[in-house]
Write an enzyme that holds these catalytic residues in place. Structure first.
Site, PDB file in Angstrom:
ATOM      1  N   HIS A   1       0.791  -1.232   0.000  1.00  0.00           N
ATOM      2  CA  HIS A   1       0.000   0.000   0.000  1.00  0.00           C
ATOM      3  C   HIS A   1       0.828   1.291   0.000  1.00  0.00           C
ATOM      4  O   HIS A   1       0.767   2.077  -0.933  1.00  0.00           O
ATOM      5  CB  HIS A   1      -0.921   0.016   1.235  1.00  0.00           C
ATOM      6  CG  HIS A   1      -1.782  -1.179   1.374  1.00  0.00           C
ATOM      7  ND1 HIS A   1      -2.862  -1.446   0.552  1.00  0.00           N
ATOM      8  CD2 HIS A   1      -1.733  -2.217   2.245  1.00  0.00           C
ATOM      9  CE1 HIS A   1      -3.436  -2.575   0.919  1.00  0.00           C
ATOM     10  NE2 HIS A   1      -2.775  -3.066   1.943  1.00  0.00           N
TER      11      HIS A   1
HETATM   12  O1  RIB Z   1      -4.980  -0.379   4.916  1.00  0.00           O
HETATM   13  C1  RIB Z   1      -3.596  -0.334   4.664  1.00  0.00           C
HETATM   14  C2  RIB Z   1      -2.933   0.715   5.492  1.00  0.00           C
HETATM   15  O2  RIB Z   1      -3.105   0.427   6.885  1.00  0.00           O
HETATM   16  C3  RIB Z   1      -1.409   0.784   5.287  1.00  0.00           C
HETATM   17  O3  RIB Z   1      -0.974   2.102   5.506  1.00  0.00           O
HETATM   18  C4  RIB Z   1      -0.880  -0.112   6.367  1.00  0.00           C
HETATM   19  O4  RIB Z   1       0.458   0.218   6.747  1.00  0.00           O
HETATM   20  C5  RIB Z   1      -1.822   0.209   7.481  1.00  0.00           C
HETATM   21  O5  RIB Z   1      -1.370   1.408   8.101  1.00  0.00           O
END
Ligand code: RIB
Ligand code: CA
Length: 314
Positions: A241
């Site tokens: 992500h």
């Molecule tokens: O949903 C994904 C996000 O939530 C990313 O930033 C992961 O590191 C968590 O913080």
């Protein structure tokens, strides 16, 4: 062209780690500071993890700040089930010696936005508590925000912590509401885009093959991290992500998006933290963000590989 000034706000987290390491290896970015927030794991651990990562990068010139230890209103929800007990399970990184800057992250964000000679880009990749608190404490800082490029939210993809909500927004929906209503220019990298670029075992092993401390540690982090999403989604490989935020700053042509109005659900427990995306303009609300919904996945992983291969930095 001068480097783009950014503040990276983070809750490391293995995917945060790759975002941090990529940013610190990219001279196009002037990382003014790394601010930590409670999210994937409690603040003491996100702070320790950020310090470990800055030391691993060799960029001890970049200050690290402790931020908010809980959301605006709700109790903290963490994600050890994804990231492990430490939040950075996988490699054995040495205990950090890098000092924590004495200023609170929120005050650093405010001071920097008020004093920096040019607008600063905020890159939150965890819950938006620090960013929102800075805006509430000093609303005038919005004028000096170049962009807020956030990892968070979900629409077509659906939620990952509830059926309706993505983790970062769900953890602190009131902070997210404050940010999305602030009038600051926002670019959103939601699950809609991050799930279109899945890691592969081959790519992770290519990092290990670099044979460097960063390459090996990155492979160990990601091999641990991807297991949860592979099991959950039944896919080969999982989304990575947070580095999408940094890749967007480095190569925006990798991404496609649309200017839309997004509202954050803070009323219903069932849909708390939902990012309601008015893709077709039916509410006639003025768009408040660019919603990124496509990425050149090969280009994304090529860019990450090229930057991580720069370690150890000269
Ligand atoms: O949903 C994904 C996000 O939530 C990313 O930033 C992961 O590191 C968590 O913080
Ligand atoms: Ca994160």
């Amino acid at each position: 062209m001068s480097a783009r000034p950014i503040i990276l706000d983070t809750d490391p987290g293995q995917d945060d780690a790759i975002a941090i390491l990529t940013a610190l290896a990219s001279p196009e970015l002037d990382v003014l500071g790394i601010t930590c927030v409670a999210g994937n794991v409690p603040l003491p651990l996100t702070l320790a993890n950020a310090r470990k990562l800055v030391e691993l990068s060799g960029r001890s010139d970049v200050p690290v700040f402790a931020g908010c230890s809980r959301p605006f209103v709700r109790s903290l929800v963490t994600a050890e089930h994804v990231h492990g007990k430490t939040g950075l399970d996988g490699p054995e990184l040495p205990e950090p010696t890098l000092p924590v800057d004495e200023r609170h992250a929120v005050d650093f964000i405010i001071d920097t936005l008020r004093s920096h000679p040019e607008p600063v880009t905020l890159c939150p990749v965890g819950p938006l508590t620090n960013i929102a608190m800075a805006i509430v404490k000093e609303p005038s800082i919005v004028e000096n925000i170049a962009e807020i490029v956030v990892m968070g939210g979900a629409w077509r993809e659906g939620g990952n912590i509830t059926p309706a909500a993505e983790f970062n927004i769900y953890v602190d929906p009131h902070a997210a509401h404050t940010v999305f209503e602030s009038g600051a220019p926002i670019v959103v990298h939601s699950l809609d885009v991050t799930h279109r670029a899945l890691m592969s075992d081959e790519w992770i092993e290519s990092l290990r093959s670099l044979g460097t401390d960063v390459g090996i540690a990155s492979a160990e982090m990601l091999a641990f991290y991807e297991r949860f999403d592979e099991e959950k989604y039944g896919t080969s490989g999982g989304p990575l992500h947070d580095p999408n935020v940094i890749a967007y700053l480095l190569e925006p042509s990798l991404y496609q998006g649309k200017s839309v109005a997004v509202t954050i659900e803070i009323g219903s427990e069932r849909t708390m933290g939902q990012t309601s995306v008015d893709w077709w303009g039916v509410t006639k609300k003025v768009p408040n963000c660019t919603w990124i919904d496509d990425v050149d996945a090969d280009g994304f992983y090529r860019l990450l590989s090229e930057r991580l291969a720069r370690y150890p930095l000269a």
